[in-house]
Structure formats: C-alpha cells, structure tokens
Scaffold this motif. Sequence first.
Motif, mmCIF file in Angstrom:
data_model
loop_
_atom_site.group_PDB
_atom_site.id
_atom_site.type_symbol
_atom_site.label_atom_id
_atom_site.label_comp_id
_atom_site.label_asym_id
_atom_site.label_seq_id
_atom_site.Cartn_x
_atom_site.Cartn_y
_atom_site.Cartn_z
ATOM 1 N N THR A 152 0.808 -1.212 0.000
ATOM 2 C CA THR A 152 0.000 0.000 0.000
ATOM 3 C C THR A 152 0.852 1.277 0.000
ATOM 4 O O THR A 152 0.319 2.356 -0.183
ATOM 5 N N VAL B 49 -4.208 -1.008 -6.023
ATOM 6 C CA VAL B 49 -5.129 -2.138 -6.024
ATOM 7 C C VAL B 49 -6.423 -1.676 -6.669
ATOM 8 O O VAL B 49 -7.016 -0.680 -6.240
ATOM 9 N N GLY C 128 -10.447 -2.017 -8.177
ATOM 10 C CA GLY C 128 -11.716 -2.501 -7.634
ATOM 11 C C GLY C 128 -11.928 -3.972 -7.882
ATOM 12 O O GLY C 128 -12.350 -4.715 -6.997
ATOM 13 N N GLU D 269 -9.781 -6.315 -8.139
ATOM 14 C CA GLU D 269 -8.974 -7.170 -7.272
ATOM 15 C C GLU D 269 -9.580 -7.270 -5.880
ATOM 16 O O GLU D 269 -9.571 -8.339 -5.265
ATOM 17 N N ILE D 270 -10.119 -6.154 -5.375
ATOM 18 C CA ILE D 270 -10.752 -6.184 -4.048
ATOM 19 C C ILE D 270 -11.967 -7.111 -4.077
ATOM 20 O O ILE D 270 -12.157 -7.947 -3.198
ATOM 21 N N ALA E 253 -12.488 -10.547 -1.963
ATOM 22 C CA ALA E 253 -13.650 -10.759 -1.104
ATOM 23 C C ALA E 253 -14.364 -12.050 -1.476
ATOM 24 O O ALA E 253 -14.696 -12.866 -0.600
#
Lengths: 337, 377
Positions: free
Chosen positions: A2, A24, A26, A28-29, A33
């Motif tokens: 980060t 990162v 969206g 990948e997040i 999840a």
Amino acid sequence: MTTDTAAPVRSAQLSLRRILPPIVTGQEIVLLAVLVVLWVVLGIFTPAFLTPGSIGPLLVQVAPIALIGVGMTFVIITAGIDVSVAAMIMVSAVTTARMLVAFDIPAILAVLVAVVIGSALGALNGLLIAYGRVHPIIITFGTANLFQWLGLRVFDSSTVNGIPSTLEFFGRGGAGSTFGVPHSFAIAVLAVAAAWWFLRYAKAGRNLYAIGGNQNAARLAGIKVQPRLVWVYVITGALAGLAACMVIATGTATLDQSVGSGKELQVIAAVVIGGTSILGGRGSVVGTLLGAILVQTVVSGVTQLGWPTQLGFLFVGIFILIAVGTDLIRERTRRRA
Amino acid sequence: MTATTTITPPEQRRGQAARARDWFASGGLKDRATLLLGLIVLLLVVMGILDGVGLTSGQFNSDYLASTLIAYVPLALLALAELFVITSGRGGIDLSVGSMVSLTGIVFAMLYQQAGLPLAIAVVLAVLFGALLGAINGFLTAYLGYPALITTLATFYAYRSIALVVSEQRPISGPEISQFYNAAKAVELPVIGGTLPLVPLGVFTFLLPVAIVAWFVLNRTSYGRKLYAIGTNDTAAQWAGIDTRRTRMMAYVTAGAIAGLVGVYTVAQFASARPDAGTSGSGMALPAITIAVLGGVAITGGIGRLSGILLAALLIVWLNASILLVVPGNEGAQAQLLALGLVLLGASLLSNATIRRRQRGLSKPLSVPGTAAGSTR
C-alpha cells in the motif's frame, strides 16, 4: 503493497502517478472478497478444506495456470490472445520428459530445455503476429496445430514412461515445498510480483498498455510496436515451458498425449476473471493470480463437496460472466461520471 | 474513325491486364472460392498421380472421396455457424459450438430415446433448444455488451459441464437411436444413382437444405444485408436505422440452431449420443473457426461467403482423407494437424498480404492514414 515508494519528487514522476491506476483496483478487491467468502463457506461445509493437506495441493495446481497467466496477461493487454499455450506445454513437457528418461539430465538443465523450447515456439507466434499482421487468434490457432503435430512426433509411441523424479522440486511431495509453501506456487508469486512491477513502472511495460489501447497511436508515439509484440509472445512461451516442468513434476512417472489439453482456456479464464480487458489496454497480473486461485478453488471445492467434478466448470463459466459483468458495469459508470 | 480504332485496342488491352492484375491481387479474399477450387483440383491431380504410381496404401477413387463426406457435413455446418457469428462483427466468434453440439445431442437422445417422442418433433425441439443456447450467447453479447470471446468461453464451460452432468458422463444409446444411424449412412441416389458413388445421406438431409436456406438468407433477404452492414461498420449501420443488437443476436441464435442440428447429426453418425461429442480432444469449435477463416471469412467481420465455407471444408476433409492414404497409421492422423495448421497460416498470411497490397496500390487517395489494416511504416 500500500505504500508508494516514489521518493524523489520530479515532475515526470508526478505526471506518471497521475496516469497510473490505483495500486489495487476494484476488481482485485472484489475478487479477494469473493475468494475469502468462498474459502470460508467451503471451510464450513467441508472441514477438510481449510487444512494444509488440502490448500497445499490446490496452490500447486494453481501455479502453472498463474505462471502462464502472467504471459497471457501481457498478451491480452496488447489486445492479442494466445490459444496455443496448451500445445506449447505439450511440446515442452514431452521433450523434457524424454530427455529426462534418455539422458537423466539434471533438474536445472531440464528446466532450461523446457524454457528454451517454449521461448522458441513463442518466438514463432510473435514473429508471425507482429510482422504477418494477421489477427493473433488466427495465427495461434494455426500454430497450435503445428505444435500439436510436433509434440505428437516427439511422443513417438503413445506415452513416455518411467520419468525419474528429477523435477520433484516443483512437485506435490515433501521435496516440493519449504515451510509448507509449495515451490511452484512461490515461483508463480515471484513471477507475478516481477510482472506487476514491470507493467507499472518499466517503460517497456507501459508501452504494452499503449499498444493495446491504440496500436497506431503507440507507433506514432515512437514505440517499437513489432519488437515489443514479439517479446510478449516469447515470454508467454518461456513461461509455458516452465509451467511444463511443473506439470511433469505434479504428474505420475507416465506422461500421456493429453498433457496440457484445455489449459489455454483455463488460463484465459483466469486472466479475464482477474479483470484484464479482452479488448486490450487494461489489466493486471495480481488479478490474474487471484483469478487462477478462484478457478482452481471452484473446481477443487466442487469435488470436495461430493458434487460431480464436471459441475465445477459450470461455475467457472458463471464466474467468468459475473467477473466481466461487474467490470463492464464499473466501466460504464466510470464513463458516465 | 481511324483514330478511335487505333486508340481502343491498347486501352482494352491495358484494361484486361489491369483486370488480370486486380484479379490476382484480390485472389486471397475476393476470389477465395477460385483459390480453394484450384487447391482442391491440385490435390485431386497430385493424389491421382500418386495413386497411379502406386504410392498410396488404399484405393484413391470417387467412392473413397464420397465416403469421407460423412465427416464433411458437421464440419461444413459448424463453419457456416461461425460465418454468421464472425460476419456480425465487433469481435464476433463462437467458442461454444462444440459444447452446444454435445448438449443438444444429449437433449435430442433424451427426447427421442427416453421420452419416446416422434423423430420429427424430437429433431425440431433439439434445434429449438440449440437456438435457445445460441440466444443466451446472443443476448449476453449483443444486448449486455459482453465481448463475444468472453461470452462463448463462459458458455463453452457451462454447456459442456451441463452435458456431462445431465448424462452422468455416459453415452445414451438404444434401439431407436441405432435405427436412426440410417440417416447418416451412404445411399445410392435414385434415378442417376447407378453411375455415381454412394454419397452419405446426411449431405442431402442435413447439409444441402441448410446451405440453400443460408445462401438465400445471406444473399437475398434484408436480414443478410443487415448482417453484412453491422459487421462492416456498426455505427454506420445504426445510423442507417438498423437494429444492430437484434441483428447481431439473431446471428448467434442461427449459430445455435445450426449447432443443434449438428448435435442431431452426430447422434446419427455415432449411433449414440456422446456427452463429449463436440468437446473431446481439441473440440469442434477450433476446426470450425479454422475452416471459416480459410474460407475467406474476415475475422474483423463484414466479409464472408457461403461458397468459401463449403469449398474450404471440402478441401480440409479431402486433404485429411488423402493424408491417411499416403501416410498410414498414427503418423497420418498427426500429419493432418500439420496440414491444417500450414493451410490456415498460409491462407491467412497470403490474404492479408493481398489486402494490404491492394490498399496501398489501388485506393491511395481514399485510404485514411493510420487505419488498422493499412498501417505501413
């Protein structure tokens, strides 16, 4: 991951940071999840899932897909595609396996042979695509047939038997992992990390996005499009060669003619689930790694739940549509904003 | 009077020379049918000579060529399905045809063998089911904006998986289906049949009707014109008042219906419904796309003719059959891969070179600088 490490503040660096996407994305997040949810759910329903004895082999199976996925991400970012990777795995695997059987070559030489063969096949793809200027899907459909013929010729008889365990460094067994981390998966992660840096900060890496975004604009901006394209396919071939070593290592002492078959679509599925646009100009290797893990989790999870193995691929198809669908929606809202 | 007569001949001659040059220059794409026909004749002549010298392991004659047509029917039909989809443009391609063949074959066998429906109704329902599968592809691609490669990759997995799960990975067979094998086997033509080789019935019951309808639709209906229009330039077609999304969706529905028909055909061909009929090995989609491209269908859309498809499929089927006679056994089957790859690469590189030469030579003032195909440094 980060922290941005751009210490010397120069104007060029500032403008670069404005161009670069967030570290990162969206997609990948979302993927992360989904992966966490999936692992938790699988862990609840099949207690054996979240044990090292189950996760280790899963990661070993992810490794070749993720590794080739790195090359395929490069290729797709340049608005290309390579459907010949399965055939490249086959040629590299059978040649290496036969050399292992015939000459008992050491592991390092075996890896070298596989990578050199893969690179040579990739170079043929790259040269035909860059200088023949035919759509990559047609060229690689054609070369896939050639490579398959080549591989079957090397096979000679129906199978290669009695392969020594020279390549156990990549395998599933005890020699294949250190502190519980499979070597093959660690190599795939290293390759992803290197590719992430390359695509984000190296000039040649940024050029790939430019080529994928608009090949003519890239050429007018002074990018040497053709050599770059050749290299992208050479890298994919080399990684397919390395992946072939992992395929040999995870298999039995016998190699049959179906080796690698179907891998090209699995790799493409991992790349597009990872958020790389099939139209070129956008994509990330971290997403590809997550996509590869997701595909393998779904396939293994279905088996562990006791459902028919083949049902896993129905979910892979659905995941492809969901992943690309959310990306389409996000792209549309971004354009409207 | 004399002036005109002295001037016209050289002009005429130049006109003919230019026309001949044009004809050669466009030989890759515009006259793809001529090129393919030439290659087929060349193949037959070479094989005739080899047969005469005695280098072939079997009899190379019209009976042998006619009997190989049993493999020609599914190949030509699926390549025709790809013609519709690829011609619709915007990266149109269908990787799922093989899976659709497997799935509709299973559904047909269930309707005909297990549910005991009459043959005609079972065939119609199977084709409709194929069209439904194609409609899913088409809706996702045309209305929701998914790239065709993604849509059909996803449905390739999904349909294949459903076919294997529904059939529990076991082929479906039985007395009715065994009887149905007659639909594919070779027959003697009535009236003139005595003098001609036995041609597989599938050519007349499956391929010929579809080819005639497809030719009519592509060349004589407004739908055909719209299909070529959206493939050539989507935006322009939209401004011309064409419902591009509906037109594109119908291309995928057509491909699905044709794949459904091939599903029925494979059941007849193998006398059982195999859940991996269209996906075993490298599958049916890759050869179908290969033949479409070889037949002159432009992967960028808007260009493609039925004659090219039929001839390209014939070339590949007869080439494969010839290879088996010259190179016996396992090596022959392998050499088929080599031949397919070389022919595809050769044809696509050649046709691309001729397009570029034509663009550079003939339409210099018209060419927009920096268009994709005309990019020369």
